[in-house]
Design a protein around this motif. Structure first.
Motif, PDB file in Angstrom:
ATOM      1  N   ARG A 149       0.849  -1.199   0.000  1.00 36.01           N
ATOM      2  CA  ARG A 149       0.000   0.000   0.000  1.00 36.01           C
ATOM      3  C   ARG A 149       0.886   1.250   0.000  1.00 36.01           C
ATOM      4  N   ASP A 150       1.923   1.245   0.836  1.00 33.79           N
ATOM      5  CA  ASP A 150       2.850   2.383   0.868  1.00 33.79           C
ATOM      6  C   ASP A 150       3.532   2.583  -0.484  1.00 33.79           C
ATOM      7  N   LEU A 151       3.908   1.483  -1.113  1.00 36.85           N
ATOM      8  CA  LEU A 151       4.650   1.559  -2.376  1.00 36.85           C
ATOM      9  C   LEU A 151       3.778   1.964  -3.563  1.00 36.85           C
ATOM     10  N   THR A 152       2.525   1.542  -3.551  1.00 35.60           N
ATOM     11  CA  THR A 152       1.675   1.794  -4.714  1.00 35.60           C
ATOM     12  C   THR A 152       0.759   2.994  -4.553  1.00 35.60           C
ATOM     13  N   GLY A 153       0.529   3.443  -3.325  1.00 34.87           N
ATOM     14  CA  GLY A 153      -0.346   4.592  -3.108  1.00 34.87           C
ATOM     15  C   GLY A 153      -1.717   4.370  -3.708  1.00 34.87           C
ATOM     16  N   GLN A 154      -2.188   5.353  -4.416  1.00 29.73           N
ATOM     17  CA  GLN A 154      -3.524   5.260  -5.011  1.00 29.73           C
ATOM     18  C   GLN A 154      -3.484   4.784  -6.456  1.00 29.73           C
ATOM     19  N   PHE A 155      -2.326   4.285  -6.897  1.00 31.01           N
ATOM     20  CA  PHE A 155      -2.204   3.861  -8.289  1.00 31.01           C
ATOM     21  C   PHE A 155      -2.954   2.572  -8.584  1.00 31.01           C
ATOM     22  N   ILE A 156      -3.123   1.732  -7.568  1.00 29.99           N
ATOM     23  CA  ILE A 156      -3.940   0.528  -7.755  1.00 29.99           C
ATOM     24  C   ILE A 156      -4.880   0.397  -6.569  1.00 29.99           C
ATOM     25  N   SER A 157      -5.973  -0.309  -6.797  1.00 32.03           N
ATOM     26  CA  SER A 157      -6.984  -0.449  -5.748  1.00 32.03           C
ATOM     27  C   SER A 157      -6.536  -1.459  -4.691  1.00 32.03           C
ATOM     28  N   GLU A 158      -7.195  -1.410  -3.556  1.00 33.77           N
ATOM     29  CA  GLU A 158      -6.904  -2.357  -2.475  1.00 33.77           C
ATOM     30  C   GLU A 158      -7.152  -3.793  -2.958  1.00 33.77           C
ATOM     31  N   GLN A 159      -8.208  -3.974  -3.730  1.00 32.29           N
ATOM     32  CA  GLN A 159      -8.523  -5.305  -4.262  1.00 32.29           C
ATOM     33  C   GLN A 159      -7.403  -5.793  -5.187  1.00 32.29           C
ATOM     34  N   GLN A 160      -6.888  -4.920  -6.027  1.00 30.27           N
ATOM     35  CA  GLN A 160      -5.790  -5.296  -6.920  1.00 30.27           C
ATOM     36  C   GLN A 160      -4.538  -5.647  -6.124  1.00 30.27           C
ATOM     37  N   ARG A 161      -4.250  -4.865  -5.076  1.00 27.57           N
ATOM     38  CA  ARG A 161      -3.082  -5.165  -4.224  1.00 27.57           C
ATOM     39  C   ARG A 161      -3.219  -6.558  -3.611  1.00 27.57           C
ATOM     40  N   GLU A 162      -4.402  -6.835  -3.075  1.00 25.91           N
ATOM     41  CA  GLU A 162      -4.627  -8.141  -2.450  1.00 25.91           C
ATOM     42  C   GLU A 162      -4.481  -9.270  -3.459  1.00 25.91           C
ATOM     43  N   GLN A 163      -4.982  -9.055  -4.682  1.00 28.96           N
ATOM     44  CA  GLN A 163      -4.868 -10.083  -5.722  1.00 28.96           C
ATOM     45  C   GLN A 163      -3.403 -10.336  -6.087  1.00 28.96           C
ATOM     46  N   VAL A 164      -2.664  -9.262  -6.277  1.00 26.28           N
ATOM     47  CA  VAL A 164      -1.244  -9.392  -6.634  1.00 26.28           C
ATOM     48  C   VAL A 164      -0.490 -10.122  -5.529  1.00 26.28           C
ATOM     49  N   LEU A 165      -0.691  -9.694  -4.301  1.00 25.01           N
ATOM     50  CA  LEU A 165       0.015 -10.292  -3.177  1.00 25.01           C
ATOM     51  C   LEU A 165      -0.369 -11.757  -3.004  1.00 25.01           C
ATOM     52  N   THR A 166      -1.650 -12.069  -3.132  1.00 26.64           N
ATOM     53  CA  THR A 166      -2.110 -13.454  -3.026  1.00 26.64           C
ATOM     54  C   THR A 166      -1.450 -14.316  -4.095  1.00 26.64           C
ATOM     55  N   GLN A 167      -1.375 -13.796  -5.323  1.00 28.05           N
ATOM     56  CA  GLN A 167      -0.767 -14.545  -6.415  1.00 28.05           C
ATOM     57  C   GLN A 167       0.725 -14.783  -6.178  1.00 28.05           C
ATOM     58  N   VAL A 168       1.429 -13.761  -5.726  1.00 37.49           N
ATOM     59  CA  VAL A 168       2.868 -13.908  -5.451  1.00 37.49           C
ATOM     60  C   VAL A 168       3.086 -14.962  -4.366  1.00 37.49           C
ATOM     61  N   LEU A 169       2.290 -14.893  -3.310  1.00 33.05           N
ATOM     62  CA  LEU A 169       2.428 -15.867  -2.223  1.00 33.05           C
ATOM     63  C   LEU A 169       2.125 -17.276  -2.704  1.00 33.05           C
ATOM     64  N   GLU A 170       1.062 -17.433  -3.467  1.00 33.81           N
ATOM     65  CA  GLU A 170       0.687 -18.766  -3.955  1.00 33.81           C
ATOM     66  C   GLU A 170       1.759 -19.340  -4.871  1.00 33.81           C
ATOM     67  N   GLU A 171       2.340 -18.503  -5.730  1.00 32.97           N
ATOM     68  CA  GLU A 171       3.410 -18.971  -6.619  1.00 32.97           C
ATOM     69  C   GLU A 171       4.620 -19.449  -5.832  1.00 32.97           C
ATOM     70  N   ALA A 172       4.804 -18.900  -4.627  1.00 35.37           N
ATOM     71  CA  ALA A 172       5.933 -19.306  -3.784  1.00 35.37           C
ATOM     72  C   ALA A 172       5.544 -20.424  -2.811  1.00 35.37           C
ATOM     73  N   GLY A 173       4.286 -20.890  -2.870  1.00 37.90           N
ATOM     74  CA  GLY A 173       3.856 -21.984  -2.009  1.00 37.90           C
ATOM     75  C   GLY A 173       3.284 -21.555  -0.669  1.00 37.90           C
ATOM     76  N   TYR A 174       2.833 -20.325  -0.566  1.00 42.87           N
ATOM     77  CA  TYR A 174       2.265 -19.800   0.670  1.00 42.87           C
ATOM     78  C   TYR A 174       0.841 -19.333   0.405  1.00 42.87           C
ATOM     79  N   ASN A 175       0.132 -18.932   1.466  1.00 41.63           N
ATOM     80  CA  ASN A 175      -1.207 -18.372   1.301  1.00 41.63           C
ATOM     81  C   ASN A 175      -1.380 -17.181   2.234  1.00 41.63           C
TER      82      ASN A 175
END
Length: 175
Positions: free
Chosen positions: A121-147
């Protein structure tokens, strides 16, 4: 070395070099000391939050508040050790340790989904929505084997970041 108006001795320089695993040359340490003394306007040997925020590049950094938590009250030797983690000569392990500390805002040795989302959130500010941030983060974690419920420790960060070609560096101008 405690009082910023004093001069660095050869012993001080070598001590700082050893403290930061020889990440910086003697000349770079002298340059860093000169900059540290400029920032330490009250001359007490420590840099306050206000003094750090007087550096324009630092003040506009989206992570400046998180970094202040790590920086405020550092003496010169600790300041150089802090910078050594983001030096071009720092190892991947040192860089990952640094990044982990940024994310681990409460210092408990674990990073939650919420912690990571806060940094994102600090890094992206208002450039992407909270939902988009959560989706990106969820995808990165899942690709690394986490949730989303995973509690990550430093070795997990090494696993996730170790293959990314991580580049974060600070240059030390030498006069």
């Amino acid at each position: 070395m405690g009082n910023s108006s004093s001069m660095l001795t050869q012993y001080d320089i070598e001590e700082v070099q050893q403290h930061c695993n020889h990440t910086f040359s003697q000349q770079e340490i002298v340059s860093l000391y000169e900059r540290f003394c400029q920032l330490d306007r009250n001359g007490i040997g420590f840099i306050s939050a206000d003094e750090f925020l007087s550096v324009p590049e630092f003040a506009v950094n989206p992570l400046s508040q998180k970094l202040l938590r790590m920086l405020e009250g550092l003496n010169f030797k600790e300041f150089v050790a802090f910078l050594s983690a983001i030096s071009s000569r720092a190892s991947l392990q040192q860089k990952v340790e640094f990044i982990f500390k940024v994310y681990d805002s409460d210092g408990n040795g674990m990073v939650t989904f919420h912690d990571m989302l806060e940094v994102l959130r600090d890094l992206t500010g208002q450039f992407i929505s909270e939902q988009q941030r959560e989706q990106v983060l969820t995808q990165v974690l899942e690709e690394a084997g986490y949730n989303k419920d995973s509690l990550l420790i430093q070795s997990d960060f090494m696993k996730i970041l170790g293959n990314t070609g991580l580049r974060m560096e600070v240059e030390v101008p030498v006069d």
